[in-house]
Design a protein around this motif. Structure first.
Motif, PDB file in Angstrom:
ATOM      1  N   ASP A 119       0.820  -1.216   0.000  1.00 32.72           N
ATOM      2  CA  ASP A 119       0.000   0.000   0.000  1.00 32.72           C
ATOM      3  C   ASP A 119       0.853   1.266   0.000  1.00 32.72           C
ATOM      4  O   ASP A 119       1.960   1.280   0.550  1.00 32.72           O
ATOM      5  N   ASP A 121      -0.166   4.078   1.407  1.00 35.90           N
ATOM      6  CA  ASP A 121      -0.537   4.984   2.498  1.00 35.90           C
ATOM      7  C   ASP A 121       0.291   4.777   3.767  1.00 35.90           C
ATOM      8  O   ASP A 121      -0.022   5.341   4.813  1.00 35.90           O
ATOM      9  N   GLN A 123       0.780   2.102   5.612  1.00 31.84           N
ATOM     10  CA  GLN A 123       0.256   1.244   6.673  1.00 31.84           C
ATOM     11  C   GLN A 123       1.043  -0.046   6.840  1.00 31.84           C
ATOM     12  O   GLN A 123       0.939  -0.706   7.861  1.00 31.84           O
TER      13      GLN A 123
HETATM   14 MG   LIG Z   1      -5.177   1.755   3.989  1.00 36.06          MG
END
Ligand SMILES: [Mg+2]
Ligand SMILES: Nc1nc2c(ncn2[C@@H]2O[C@H](COP(=O)(O)OP(=O)(O)OP(=O)(O)O)[C@@H](O)[C@H]2O)c(=O)[nH]1
Lengths: 258, 110
Positions: A119, A121, A123
């Motif tokens: 991902d 973002d 995470q």
């Molecule tokens: Mg996420």
């Protein structure tokens, strides 16, 4: 160093020709005793995190990265572009599933041993990739699925946890696959598995489709613990829990359509 | 003939003419042609012989003839929406293939 060399061979015309000869390819890989791992990052409006995510991956030695900018209107594309990695851009936003399929098709042209989806973002942790790839290297699995419930789901909001647990139940009922985490984007595929799996779903319902593909193509899969970190940023950018009802319906409809 | 019957008749014939035209343009398959002719023919038939719908309604245990019309109308709508959803999904997937191909071409250019 080894990776640099192997990458050089892989990008070089003569090297590519040599790699075509199966015995030699194995020799080359054996010589440097390493596997070609390709990291696929679907990204949509992630200018605040994408740079750090890429830097972190590189710090952990992962140089083969492709970012799929899915029609972002912010500077995601430019930031990724400046990092000396492959960047592909969808002119229109098509969703995470569509971006993953684009990334996989692109990575497959590089003949990777392992493809990892990651991902944008922030995470996921780059250090978990090693654990995810291990079963594929040892030929114990074709597909390795990250599980935040076997591992850690740091600061996970309660509602998110409930939604995810319900997702596990829906996936079990629809696909007859028992998982501890069915909606996790942290996955590793062998080159073979990546070439077999065909993601047609554009949106988040691709999670169910991947499981369907794993089953119907008879791929060996297993779950491995990973950490997923929830921050205010990731929560504000992430999937709204209210949308999960529609997501569930979509997965059921997709199942009916097959 | 009541005004309602006249209106239904006119509209049904209008719809039927569309079905025939579309089939001639090969926009509808034979299966779809038969389906639509059946639908509109039944509409005309029931408009002039309302007793038929009452007969069928009683057959399945519904009292009023109008009710079975409404129920099957809703059922038909659901079915059509599902078909529309399938069609839309196909379009979405084809659109994605296009966007993907463009992204690969652009990547090669650079
Ligand atoms: Mg996420
Ligand atoms: N290509 C593409 N990627 C997307 C899209 N929406 C989200 N993403 C990316 O997919 C990854 C995960 O997206 P999230 O929305 O956080 O989904 P999630 O992590 O499954 O859900 P949360 O647990 O709520 O964070 C991130 O890297 C996003 O940038 C999209 O429309 N297109």
């Amino acid at each position: 160093m080894k990776e640099q060399l192997l990458k050089k061979i892989h990008e070089n015309k003569v090297g590519q020709a040599l790699e075509k000869i199966p015995i030699l390819k194995n020799k080359i890989v054996f010589l440097f005793s390493m596997t070609l791992i390709y990291i696929i990052i679907p990204a949509y409006e992630e200018e605040n995190s994408i740079g750090k995510v890429i830097d972190d991956l590189k710090k952990h030695g992962y140089e083969n990265i492709v970012v799929i900018d899915d029609g972002s209107t912010d500077s995601t594309f430019q930031i990724a572009k400046d990092k000396d990695i492959s960047v592909i851009r969808h002119v229109v936003n098509r969703g995470q599933g569509a971006a993953l399929e684009t990334g996989i098709q692109y990575a497959l042209t590089k003949d990777p041993d392992i493809v990892v989806t990651f991902d944008a973002d922030g995470q996921f942790l780059a250090e978990d990739i090693k654990r995810l790839c291990e079963p594929i290297k040892n030929k114990r699995a074709d597909v390795v699925l990250g599980s935040r419930f076997l591992g850690k789901a740091k600061n996970i909001p309660l509602i998110k946890k409930i939604v995810l647990k319900l997702g596990i139940l829906v996936v079990y009922l629809l696909y007859d696959i028992k998982l501890t985490d069915s909606q996790n984007g942290f996955r590793a595929f062998s080159g073979y598995a990546a070439s077999k799996i065909d993601i047609k779903s554009n949106g988040m319902e691709h999670a169910g489709e991947i499981l369907h593909e794993i089953k119907s193509k008879k791929l060996k899969y297993m779950e491995v613990p990973v950490t997923v970190v929830y921050t205010d940023y990731s929560i504000s950018k992430g999937q709204k829990s209210s949308k999960s009802i529609i997501l569930g319906l979509k997965m059921i409809l997709k199942k009916l359509m097959r | 003939m009541t005004i309602l019957q006249l209106l239904i008749l006119i509209f049904s014939f209008f719809a039927l003419s569309r079905v025939i035209l579309r089939t001639r343009d090969k926009k509808l398959t034979l299966y779809e042609f038969i389906f639509w002719v059946f639908v509109w023919a039944s509409v005309i038939f029931i408009a002039f012989f309302p007793g038929v719908s009452t007969f069928f309604a009683n057959l399945v245990g519904i009292d009023r003839g109008v009710d079975i019309l409404i129920y099957s109308g809703i059922g038909l709508l659901f079915y059509l929406i599902f078909r529309l959803y399938v069609k839309l999904e196909e379009l979405e997937q084809e659109f994605t293939v296009l966007v993907r191909e463009i992204s690969f071409i652009k990547k090669k250019e650079k």
